[in-house]
Design a protein around this motif. Sequence first.
Motif, PDB file in Angstrom:
ATOM      1  N   VAL A   1       0.839  -1.204   0.000  1.00 13.62           N
ATOM      2  CA  VAL A   1       0.000   0.000   0.000  1.00 13.62           C
ATOM      3  C   VAL A   1       0.871   1.250   0.000  1.00 13.62           C
ATOM      4  O   VAL A   1       0.659   2.194  -0.763  1.00 13.62           O
ATOM      5  N   THR A   2       1.907   1.253   0.880  1.00 16.97           N
ATOM      6  CA  THR A   2       2.786   2.416   1.003  1.00 16.97           C
ATOM      7  C   THR A   2       3.631   2.619  -0.243  1.00 16.97           C
ATOM      8  O   THR A   2       3.700   3.732  -0.788  1.00 16.97           O
ATOM      9  N   TRP A   3       4.279   1.566  -0.717  1.00 18.98           N
ATOM     10  CA  TRP A   3       5.185   1.694  -1.865  1.00 18.98           C
ATOM     11  C   TRP A   3       4.464   2.122  -3.129  1.00 18.98           C
ATOM     12  O   TRP A   3       5.020   2.824  -3.967  1.00 18.98           O
ATOM     13  N   ASN A   4       3.198   1.705  -3.269  1.00 18.72           N
ATOM     14  CA  ASN A   4       2.456   2.015  -4.491  1.00 18.72           C
ATOM     15  C   ASN A   4       1.445   3.140  -4.321  1.00 18.72           C
ATOM     16  O   ASN A   4       0.668   3.430  -5.217  1.00 18.72           O
ATOM     17  N   ARG A   5       1.435   3.735  -3.119  1.00 24.06           N
ATOM     18  CA  ARG A   5       0.554   4.874  -2.834  1.00 24.06           C
ATOM     19  C   ARG A   5      -0.891   4.553  -3.193  1.00 24.06           C
ATOM     20  O   ARG A   5      -1.582   5.315  -3.861  1.00 24.06           O
ATOM     21  N   LEU A   6      -1.340   3.396  -2.731  1.00 18.38           N
ATOM     22  CA  LEU A   6      -2.693   2.944  -3.047  1.00 18.38           C
ATOM     23  C   LEU A   6      -3.706   3.628  -2.137  1.00 18.38           C
ATOM     24  O   LEU A   6      -3.620   3.528  -0.914  1.00 18.38           O
TER      25      LEU A   6
END
Length: 246
Positions: free
Chosen positions: A55-60
């Motif tokens: 979620v964090t790495w892909n800014r979901l």
Amino acid sequence: MKRIASIVAALPLAGVILLAGCASTADSDGYYTVRRGDTLYSIGRDFDQNPSNLVTWNRLRNPNDLEVGQRILVKPPTGIVARTGAGQSSRSASSAPARKATPAAKPAAKAAGKGDDDDAPAPADAKLDWIWPTQGKSAPSSDSYKKGIDIAGTDGQAVVAAAAGKVTYAGHGIRGYGNMVIIKHTPTLLSVYAHNKSIAVKEGQMVTRGQQIAAMGNSDTSSVKLYFEIRRNGKPVNVMALLPSR
């Protein structure tokens, strides 16, 4: 990667899922292309990553709405230490600036004449003999990013499998869902049971319709309730259209 979770037989859940026999693989840049039936849960388990990292790495904004063809970063960006959890180990990298996630690719166009109504039950849905997963008053989830229903009840109340299937997830690795169980019923259908007090089944276990899988609680929520959701091809559907009237 220390291990690749074999959710093959149980796969398509939206995170808990798919590739009829093959393990998921990432490209040389550390990205994985979302396939039909994938969920954040299944992708995280396939690549030994805590879903919160993805979620964090892909800014979901909404981890529930993955699209077929979307590219998901499944390896820690440079300079980032992966958050551990649910059997995953911490990974560290160099101090170089973190790279930005590549914009998601557009999903393939739908076949002419087919609609996009994910609330309408598909023929495969109707073949399952669904039952209510627990007793209690139901209402649309109070969390705006969740598309299922909340069923109010008492602490320790039995939670049962709404249909027969295979447990593809049983744990507390997804923020906001608490102790959660996910069951795969068909190649395209799965059900989600969240906020449990305790879990009575294990991943990979086959369960029968009506078998107790958990006890109701308030993990990761402010009141005692069960969050229940049904997904088709990774997308939530209207559970009230599938559950029997009562």
